[in-house]
Design a protein around this motif. Structure first.
Motif, mmCIF file in Angstrom:
data_model
loop_
_atom_site.group_PDB
_atom_site.id
_atom_site.type_symbol
_atom_site.label_atom_id
_atom_site.label_comp_id
_atom_site.label_asym_id
_atom_site.label_seq_id
_atom_site.Cartn_x
_atom_site.Cartn_y
_atom_site.Cartn_z
ATOM 1 N N THR A 55 119.859 63.120 43.448
ATOM 2 C CA THR A 55 119.000 64.231 43.024
ATOM 3 C C THR A 55 118.541 64.046 41.583
ATOM 4 N N TRP A 59 114.816 64.118 40.269
ATOM 5 C CA TRP A 59 114.408 65.203 39.367
ATOM 6 C C TRP A 59 114.367 64.685 37.943
ATOM 7 N N VAL A 114 120.493 71.271 38.313
ATOM 8 C CA VAL A 114 119.385 70.754 37.513
ATOM 9 C C VAL A 114 118.902 71.868 36.589
ATOM 10 N N GLN A 116 115.527 73.226 33.697
ATOM 11 C CA GLN A 116 114.272 73.123 32.974
ATOM 12 C C GLN A 116 114.523 73.669 31.571
ATOM 13 N N ASN A 207 112.812 68.419 31.796
ATOM 14 C CA ASN A 207 113.705 68.604 32.941
ATOM 15 C C ASN A 207 114.911 67.688 32.803
ATOM 16 N N SER A 209 119.380 67.179 34.413
ATOM 17 C CA SER A 209 120.419 67.570 35.370
ATOM 18 C C SER A 209 121.785 67.457 34.718
#
Length: 437
Positions: A55, A59, A114, A116, A207, A209
Motif C-alpha cells: 500500500t 500511495w 496512510v 495527507q 502524502n 504512510s
C-alpha cells in the motif's frame, strides 16, 4: 458415599504418581501446537506488513524531510585548473508546522495507515556563513546558488513546491545528479541576496504512510505536528518537549538546538553528511501513525500464556477429581487440552475480522462452555461443572487483564498468581495423599 456412575478410584500411590507424570507429559506435548500457533501468528503478521508495504508503494512511503540546505558553488585553484567545489550552509532557524490527516486503507482483512499532510517550512540563512567558511569571497559563484531539500518518496507530493525568498518565487525541480546531496531531492536555483538575513518559506502538500519524520538541520529547529491520530508514537533521537492527545487528535512540539548534532552548521564537499546512518540515528525525529497494539501482537502475547493456562486448568481438574473421588481418564485430559489449544486459532481468526476484544470474548465463552459441558458429562454433576467453568473464566479473565495492562502487567500478574497458588494450597490440604480418597 460415592456418587453414582462414578469411575473407579485410583488404587494406590504409584498409580497417582504415574497419572501425575502422564499429565505433566501432556502439558509439555501441548506446548508443541502452541508454538505452531505462534508461527501462524508470525506468518499472518508478515502478510499484514507486506500489505502495508504494498500500500505504501502505491500511495507513498513513510516520509522524512531533510533540509533545506543552501548550496553555493565556488572554485579553487587546483594546480593550474579551477576545480569546482560546493559550500553547504544549514538554516540559522528552521520552523516547521505540519498538519496531518490520517485514514485506513482496507485490503481484505488487512489495514494500512496512510496520511495527507500540509507542511509549512520557513526559516532563514545568514550570508555571514560565506565569510566564516574561510573561502575567498571572489571564488563564490553566487549566481549559481540553490536551495535543496530531500524527501523519502517524491511520489507523495501533490503540488509543486515553490520556495519564496525576498523578491523571488522559485519552483523546485527534481535532482537527477548522482552526486547530489540527497538521493531523492528537490532544488531551486536562487539569486543570493546581498542582505545578511536570507529568509525563506515553502509549503509541501505531501502524502505518506505510517510515519512522518524530520532531520534536525537548523541551528534552532522548531517543529509542531498536529494530527487527527489519537494514539501517536513519537520516535527518533529527540522526544517532543510537549505533547497531548485526546478524542479529537494529538499535538506535539519540538524545539531543538544544534548542540550534539552530528554535523556542523556549514561544511564543504561532503554530500553524504545528511543522509548517512549517523545522521539518521542522532538527528532524526518524528511521529508514527500506527495502531496502538494490533490484534496480532495481542494474540501473540496471549498465546505466550498458553502453558500457564493449560497447567492451571489441568491442576484444577486433577484436584477436582481427587476431592470428588472420581477418576477422569487421561484421554479426557487430552480432549480438554486440545480444546484449549484450538482456542488460540479461534482467537486469531476472529480477531482478524472483528478485533481482539470481541474475539477474546467469543473464543473464551465458547471454550469455557465446551469444557464445562464436557466436565459435567464426565462427573455427572452440574454444580462441579459450573464451579470448574467459573475457575476457567477467572483464568481467561486474568489473562485478558494482563494483556490490557502495559506497565502494571507484571505487578498484577504476580499478585494474581500468588492468590492462585494460595487457593490451590487451600484445596489440596483436604486431600489425603496417602489414601487418595
Amino acid at each position: 458415599m460415592e456418587p453414582e456412575n462414578s469411575h473407579p478410584p485410583l488404587k494406590n500411590t504409584n498409580a497417582l504418581i504415574i497419572k501425575l507424570c502422564v499429565i505433566t507429559a501432556l502439558i509439555l506435548l501441548l506446548l508443541i501446537p502452541s508454538s505452531w500457533i505462534q508461527s501462524m501468528i508470525d506468518e499472518r503478521e508478515s502478510a499484514l506488513q507486506a500489505t502495508q508495504h504494498n500500500t505504501a508503494n502505491r500511495w507513498s512511503a513513510s516520509q522524512t524531510l531533510r533540509g533545506p540546505v543552501l548550496v553555493i558553488p565556488y572554485t579553487e585553484l587546483d594546480g593550474k585548473v579551477n576545480a569546482q567545489q560546493q559550500l553547504f550552509v544549514l538554516p540559522e532557524n528552521l520552523n516547521i508546522r505540519a498538519s496531518v490527516k490520517t485514514k485506513l486503507f482496507h485490503r481484505g482483512i488487512m489495514d494500512a495507515t496512510v496520511y495527507q499532510s500540509k507542511i509549512q517550512v520557513s526559516g532563514n540563512f545568514l550570508r555571514s556563513a560565506l565569510a566564516q567558511s574561510g573561502i575567498k569571497p571572489g571564488n563564490f559563484q553566487t549566481d549559481k546558488a540553490y536551495i535543496t531539500f530531500g524527501l523519502t518518496d517524491l511520489k507523495g507530493l501533490k503540488s509543486n513546491p515553490v520556495i519564496e525568498l525576498p523578491g523571488q518565487r522559485v519552483a523546485v525541480q527534481p535532482i537527477f545528479n548522482e552526486h547530489a546531496l540527497f538521493d531523492s531531492g528537490l532544488q531551486a536555483g536562487i539569486r543570493l541576496p546581498d542582505a545578511e538575513n536570507i529568509p525563506f518559506n515553502f509549503t509541501l502538500d505531501l502524502n505518506g504512510s505510517e510515519a512522518l519524520n524530520f532531520l534536525h538541520t537548523g541551528k534552532t529547529t522548531d517543529v509542531t505536528i498536529n494530527s487527527d491520530w489519537k494514539s501517536p508514537n513519537y520516535g527518533g533521537y529527540y522526544l517532543p518537549d510537549s505533547h497531548s492527545a485526546d478524542s479529537s487528535g494529538s499535538t506535539a512540539h519540538w524545539r531543538i538546538l544544534y548542540y550534539k548534532r552530528p554535523f556542523p552548521q556549514q561544511w564543504t564537499n561532503n554530500n553524504t553528511l545528511l543522509s548517512g546512518d549517523k545522521a539518521d540515528s542522532e538527528a532524526l525525529f518524528g511521529v508514527k501513525f500506527r495502531l496502538p497494539v494490533d490484534q496480532y501482537r495481542k494474540t501473540m502475547r496471549t498465546t505466550k500464556y498458553s502453558s500457564l493456562i493449560i497447567l492451571l486448568t489441568f491442576v484444577s481438574l486433577f484436584l477436582t477429581e481427587l476431592i470428588r473421588r472420581q477418576n477422569i481418564h487421561v484421554f479426557n485430559y487430552i480432549l480438554i487440552g486440545a480444546a484449549m489449544v484450538i482456542y488460540y486459532t479461534l482467537l486469531l481468526s476472529f480477531a482478524e475480522h472483528i478485533g481482539y476484544d470481541w474475539a477474546y470474548l467469543i473464543s473464551s465463552v465458547a471454550t469455557i462452555s465446551l469444557i464445562a459441558w464436557f466436565t459435567a458429562s464426565l462427573m455427572h454433576n452440574r454444580s462441579v461443572a459450573v464451579l470448574f467453568g467459573g475457575i476457567l473464566a477467572f483464568f481467561y479473565g486474568f489473562i485478558y487483564v494482563i494483556i490490557q495492562l502495559e506497565e502494571l502487567s507484571l505487578l498484577m500478574g504476580s499478585i494474581a498468581l500468588f492468590f492462585i497458588v494460595a487457593a490451590l494450597m487451600y484445596f489440596s490440604r483436604k486431600i489425603n495423599w496417602e489414601r487418595h480418597y
